[in-house]
Motif scaffolding. Structure first.
Motif, PDB file in Angstrom:
ATOM      1  N   GLY A 296       0.773  -1.234   0.000  1.00 49.07           N
ATOM      2  CA  GLY A 296       0.000   0.000   0.000  1.00 49.07           C
ATOM      3  C   GLY A 296       0.804   1.284   0.000  1.00 49.07           C
ATOM      4  N   ASN A 297       2.009   1.279   0.603  1.00 41.57           N
ATOM      5  CA  ASN A 297       2.806   2.504   0.689  1.00 41.57           C
ATOM      6  C   ASN A 297       3.891   2.579  -0.381  1.00 41.57           C
ATOM      7  OD1 ASN A 297       4.388   0.457   1.677  1.00 41.57           O
ATOM      8  ND2 ASN A 297       5.299   1.659   3.332  1.00 41.57           N
ATOM      9  N   GLU A 298       3.860   1.701  -1.373  1.00 41.41           N
ATOM     10  CA  GLU A 298       4.880   1.668  -2.405  1.00 41.41           C
ATOM     11  C   GLU A 298       4.382   2.318  -3.689  1.00 41.41           C
ATOM     12  OE1 GLU A 298       6.351  -2.394  -2.691  1.00 41.41           O
ATOM     13  OE2 GLU A 298       5.944  -2.669  -0.552  1.00 41.41           O
ATOM     14  N   SER A 299       5.306   2.632  -4.561  1.00 40.85           N
ATOM     15  CA  SER A 299       4.951   3.298  -5.811  1.00 40.85           C
ATOM     16  C   SER A 299       4.416   2.295  -6.832  1.00 40.85           C
ATOM     17  CB  SER A 299       6.174   4.013  -6.397  1.00 40.85           C
ATOM     18  OG  SER A 299       6.658   4.994  -5.502  1.00 40.85           O
ATOM     19  N   ALA A 300       3.496   2.765  -7.676  1.00 49.62           N
ATOM     20  CA  ALA A 300       2.975   1.930  -8.757  1.00 49.62           C
ATOM     21  C   ALA A 300       4.107   1.586  -9.729  1.00 49.62           C
ATOM     22  CB  ALA A 300       1.859   2.671  -9.482  1.00 49.62           C
ATOM     23  N   PRO A 301       4.117   0.400 -10.315  1.00 43.31           N
ATOM     24  CA  PRO A 301       3.088  -0.641 -10.218  1.00 43.31           C
ATOM     25  C   PRO A 301       3.356  -1.680  -9.134  1.00 43.31           C
ATOM     26  CG  PRO A 301       4.653  -1.222 -11.923  1.00 43.31           C
ATOM     27  CD  PRO A 301       5.114   0.083 -11.343  1.00 43.31           C
TER      28      PRO A 301
ATOM     29  N   ASN B 279       2.501  -1.362  -5.888  1.00 43.12           N
ATOM     30  CA  ASN B 279       1.703  -0.959  -4.730  1.00 43.12           C
ATOM     31  C   ASN B 279       0.592  -1.939  -4.387  1.00 43.12           C
ATOM     32  OD1 ASN B 279       0.346  -0.422  -7.081  1.00 43.12           O
ATOM     33  ND2 ASN B 279      -0.380   1.610  -6.494  1.00 43.12           N
ATOM     34  N   GLY B 280       0.703  -3.164  -4.863  1.00 38.76           N
ATOM     35  CA  GLY B 280      -0.270  -4.185  -4.514  1.00 38.76           C
ATOM     36  C   GLY B 280      -1.517  -4.195  -5.360  1.00 38.76           C
ATOM     37  N   VAL B 281      -1.658  -3.237  -6.285  1.00 32.27           N
ATOM     38  CA  VAL B 281      -2.871  -3.134  -7.100  1.00 32.27           C
ATOM     39  C   VAL B 281      -2.777  -4.081  -8.296  1.00 32.27           C
ATOM     40  CG1 VAL B 281      -4.290  -1.584  -8.493  1.00 32.27           C
ATOM     41  CG2 VAL B 281      -3.235  -0.762  -6.373  1.00 32.27           C
ATOM     42  N   PHE B 282      -3.844  -4.819  -8.554  1.00 28.44           N
ATOM     43  CA  PHE B 282      -3.879  -5.736  -9.685  1.00 28.44           C
ATOM     44  C   PHE B 282      -4.088  -4.985 -10.991  1.00 28.44           C
ATOM     45  CE2 PHE B 282      -4.168  -8.826  -6.463  1.00 28.44           C
ATOM     46  CZ  PHE B 282      -3.973 -10.083  -7.017  1.00 28.44           C
ATOM     47  N   SER B 283      -3.461  -5.491 -12.040  1.00 31.76           N
ATOM     48  CA  SER B 283      -3.713  -5.018 -13.395  1.00 31.76           C
ATOM     49  C   SER B 283      -4.417  -6.132 -14.137  1.00 31.76           C
ATOM     50  CB  SER B 283      -2.401  -4.664 -14.104  1.00 31.76           C
ATOM     51  OG  SER B 283      -2.625  -4.400 -15.481  1.00 31.76           O
ATOM     52  N   GLY B 284      -5.530  -5.813 -14.769  1.00 32.83           N
ATOM     53  CA  GLY B 284      -6.317  -6.842 -15.426  1.00 32.83           C
ATOM     54  C   GLY B 284      -7.109  -7.646 -14.424  1.00 32.83           C
ATOM     55  N   SER B 285      -7.936  -8.518 -14.901  1.00 32.62           N
ATOM     56  CA  SER B 285      -8.735  -9.377 -14.029  1.00 32.62           C
ATOM     57  C   SER B 285      -9.112 -10.630 -14.783  1.00 32.62           C
ATOM     58  CB  SER B 285     -10.008  -8.654 -13.554  1.00 32.62           C
ATOM     59  OG  SER B 285     -10.926  -8.531 -14.627  1.00 32.62           O
TER      60      SER B 285
ATOM     61  N   ALA C 272      24.309  -8.813 -16.402  1.00 29.17           N
ATOM     62  CA  ALA C 272      23.155  -8.148 -15.790  1.00 29.17           C
ATOM     63  C   ALA C 272      22.020  -9.144 -15.616  1.00 29.17           C
ATOM     64  CB  ALA C 272      22.689  -6.972 -16.652  1.00 29.17           C
ATOM     65  N   ASN C 273      21.190  -8.895 -14.604  1.00 25.03           N
ATOM     66  CA  ASN C 273      20.003  -9.724 -14.442  1.00 25.03           C
ATOM     67  C   ASN C 273      18.878  -8.911 -13.830  1.00 25.03           C
ATOM     68  OD1 ASN C 273      19.805 -10.268 -11.403  1.00 25.03           O
ATOM     69  ND2 ASN C 273      21.898 -10.906 -11.811  1.00 25.03           N
ATOM     70  N   LEU C 274      17.677  -9.392 -14.038  1.00 21.61           N
ATOM     71  CA  LEU C 274      16.470  -8.748 -13.520  1.00 21.61           C
ATOM     72  C   LEU C 274      15.735  -9.739 -12.639  1.00 21.61           C
ATOM     73  CD1 LEU C 274      14.501  -6.189 -13.828  1.00 21.61           C
ATOM     74  CD2 LEU C 274      13.198  -7.722 -15.310  1.00 21.61           C
ATOM     75  N   LYS C 275      15.406  -9.318 -11.423  1.00 23.97           N
ATOM     76  CA  LYS C 275      14.616 -10.148 -10.514  1.00 23.97           C
ATOM     77  C   LYS C 275      13.225  -9.538 -10.406  1.00 23.97           C
ATOM     78  CE  LYS C 275      16.604 -11.947  -6.914  1.00 23.97           C
ATOM     79  NZ  LYS C 275      17.223 -12.131  -5.568  1.00 23.97           N
ATOM     80  N   LEU C 276      12.226 -10.400 -10.361  1.00 25.58           N
ATOM     81  CA  LEU C 276      10.834  -9.939 -10.407  1.00 25.58           C
ATOM     82  C   LEU C 276       9.979 -10.762  -9.462  1.00 25.58           C
ATOM     83  CD1 LEU C 276       8.657  -8.222 -11.970  1.00 25.58           C
ATOM     84  CD2 LEU C 276       8.456 -10.174 -13.509  1.00 25.58           C
ATOM     85  N   GLY C 277       9.190 -10.084  -8.620  1.00 28.96           N
ATOM     86  CA  GLY C 277       8.215 -10.749  -7.763  1.00 28.96           C
ATOM     87  C   GLY C 277       6.816 -10.471  -8.289  1.00 28.96           C
ATOM     88  N   ILE C 278       6.049 -11.513  -8.568  1.00 33.51           N
ATOM     89  CA  ILE C 278       4.723 -11.339  -9.169  1.00 33.51           C
ATOM     90  C   ILE C 278       3.723 -12.288  -8.512  1.00 33.51           C
ATOM     91  CG2 ILE C 278       5.257 -12.975 -11.036  1.00 33.51           C
ATOM     92  CD1 ILE C 278       3.559 -11.133 -12.882  1.00 33.51           C
ATOM     93  N   PHE C 279       2.502 -11.813  -8.374  1.00 32.29           N
ATOM     94  CA  PHE C 279       1.451 -12.557  -7.669  1.00 32.29           C
ATOM     95  C   PHE C 279       0.309 -12.876  -8.622  1.00 32.29           C
ATOM     96  CE2 PHE C 279      -2.364 -12.083  -4.679  1.00 32.29           C
ATOM     97  CZ  PHE C 279      -2.289 -13.400  -4.229  1.00 32.29           C
TER      98      PHE C 279
ATOM     99  N   LEU D  10       2.316  -6.947  -9.409  1.00 32.13           N
ATOM    100  CA  LEU D  10       3.758  -6.948  -9.163  1.00 32.13           C
ATOM    101  C   LEU D  10       4.053  -6.598  -7.711  1.00 32.13           C
ATOM    102  CD1 LEU D  10       5.097  -5.067 -12.331  1.00 32.13           C
ATOM    103  CD2 LEU D  10       5.150  -7.525 -11.876  1.00 32.13           C
ATOM    104  N   ASP D  11       5.126  -7.165  -7.181  1.00 35.15           N
ATOM    105  CA  ASP D  11       5.545  -6.880  -5.812  1.00 35.15           C
ATOM    106  C   ASP D  11       6.824  -6.038  -5.787  1.00 35.15           C
ATOM    107  OD1 ASP D  11       5.627  -7.019  -2.992  1.00 35.15           O
ATOM    108  OD2 ASP D  11       6.996  -8.712  -3.098  1.00 35.15           O
ATOM    109  N   PHE D  12       7.842  -6.449  -6.550  1.00 32.11           N
ATOM    110  CA  PHE D  12       9.101  -5.703  -6.591  1.00 32.11           C
ATOM    111  C   PHE D  12       9.867  -6.106  -7.836  1.00 32.11           C
ATOM    112  CE2 PHE D  12      10.700  -9.716  -5.207  1.00 32.11           C
ATOM    113  CZ  PHE D  12      12.034  -9.759  -5.586  1.00 32.11           C
TER     114      PHE D  12
END
Length: 222
Positions: free
Chosen positions: A52-57, A59-65, A89-96, A179-181
């Motif tokens: 809730g206190n993080e910047s989009a995207p 911030n816990g908000v779902f995109s699509g449904s 280089a690498n990219l790490k991604l947390g997704i729900f 997305l989480d981070f």
């Protein structure tokens, strides 16, 4: 007794410079915060509250449904500065709730500054995780073909998903997610030799610096 600080004044900056050189090997930038562990299954309410206190995207908000649209989001790393030499280089991604456990390929598009990396990201998604309401962390090794873009100091990633997703009654047409981070890691200098033997020039400077510090301690002794 008068102390001679001349040797220390010359050699200490050399020692500090060598330490700084070893510590400045990588660029590491994170957007959002990692709120959950891989393969955990938080509720939607828990995910929303955590971001809730993080910047989009992130911030816990779902995109699509699962009812009427698919996930789509982009994010930009713009604070790490130009990097003329990149070795890796690498990219790490947390997704729900990205639901790659459904049939087919769920990654419709994944790009870095417009460069297509869809196949690589889809392979990660399909390799593990992706159950309904599951949180997963993926790490993508970025190919050398994108190093020039990363070197500009600005990297924009864009991810779009597609159905089928997973609903209460099986597979659904659309696929939402959140997305989480995301963490971007860039390696800019070669690692030290595996035998831990310093290069000749660096080793000589370090030895000289240590000798100067030892001499200073002996002069300070009563």
């Amino acid at each position: 007794m008068k102390r001679n600080w001349t040797g220390f004044g010359v050699l200490a900056p050399v020692a500090l410079a060598l330490v700084a050189q070893a510590a400045a090997a990588d660029v590491l930038v994170t957007l959002g915060e990692q709120d959950f562990t891989n393969a955990s299954t938080p509720t939607t309410a828990e995910f929303l509250a955590a971001g809730g206190n993080e910047s989009a995207p992130f911030n816990g908000v779902f995109s699509g449904s699962d009812n009427d649209s698919n996930f789509s989001a982009s994010w930009t790393f713009a604070s790490y500065g130009a990097q003329p030499t990149i070795l890796g280089a690498n990219l790490k991604l947390g997704i729900f709730d990205h639901e790659s456990a459904a049939s087919g390929n769920q990654v419709a598009a994944f790009t870095l500054n417009g460069i297509d990396l869809t196949s690589a990201m889809n392979a990660l998604f399909e390799s593990s995780g992706g159950a309904s309401r599951e949180y997963n962390i993926y790490e993508l090794m970025l190919p050398s073909s994108v190093f020039a873009q990363l070197g500009t100091g600005t990297a924009t990633f864009a991810l779009a998903l597609q159905g089928p997703g997973l609903g209460l009654f099986g597979e659904s047409v659309f696929n939402g997610a959140a997305l989480d981070f995301s963490t971007l890691s860039i390696t800019t200098t070669a690692p030290p030799p595996t035998n831990n033997v310093p290069e000749p020039a660096s080793g000589a400077l370090l030895s000289l610096a240590l000798a100067g510090l030892a001499a200073l301690r002996s002069r300070r002794a009563p």
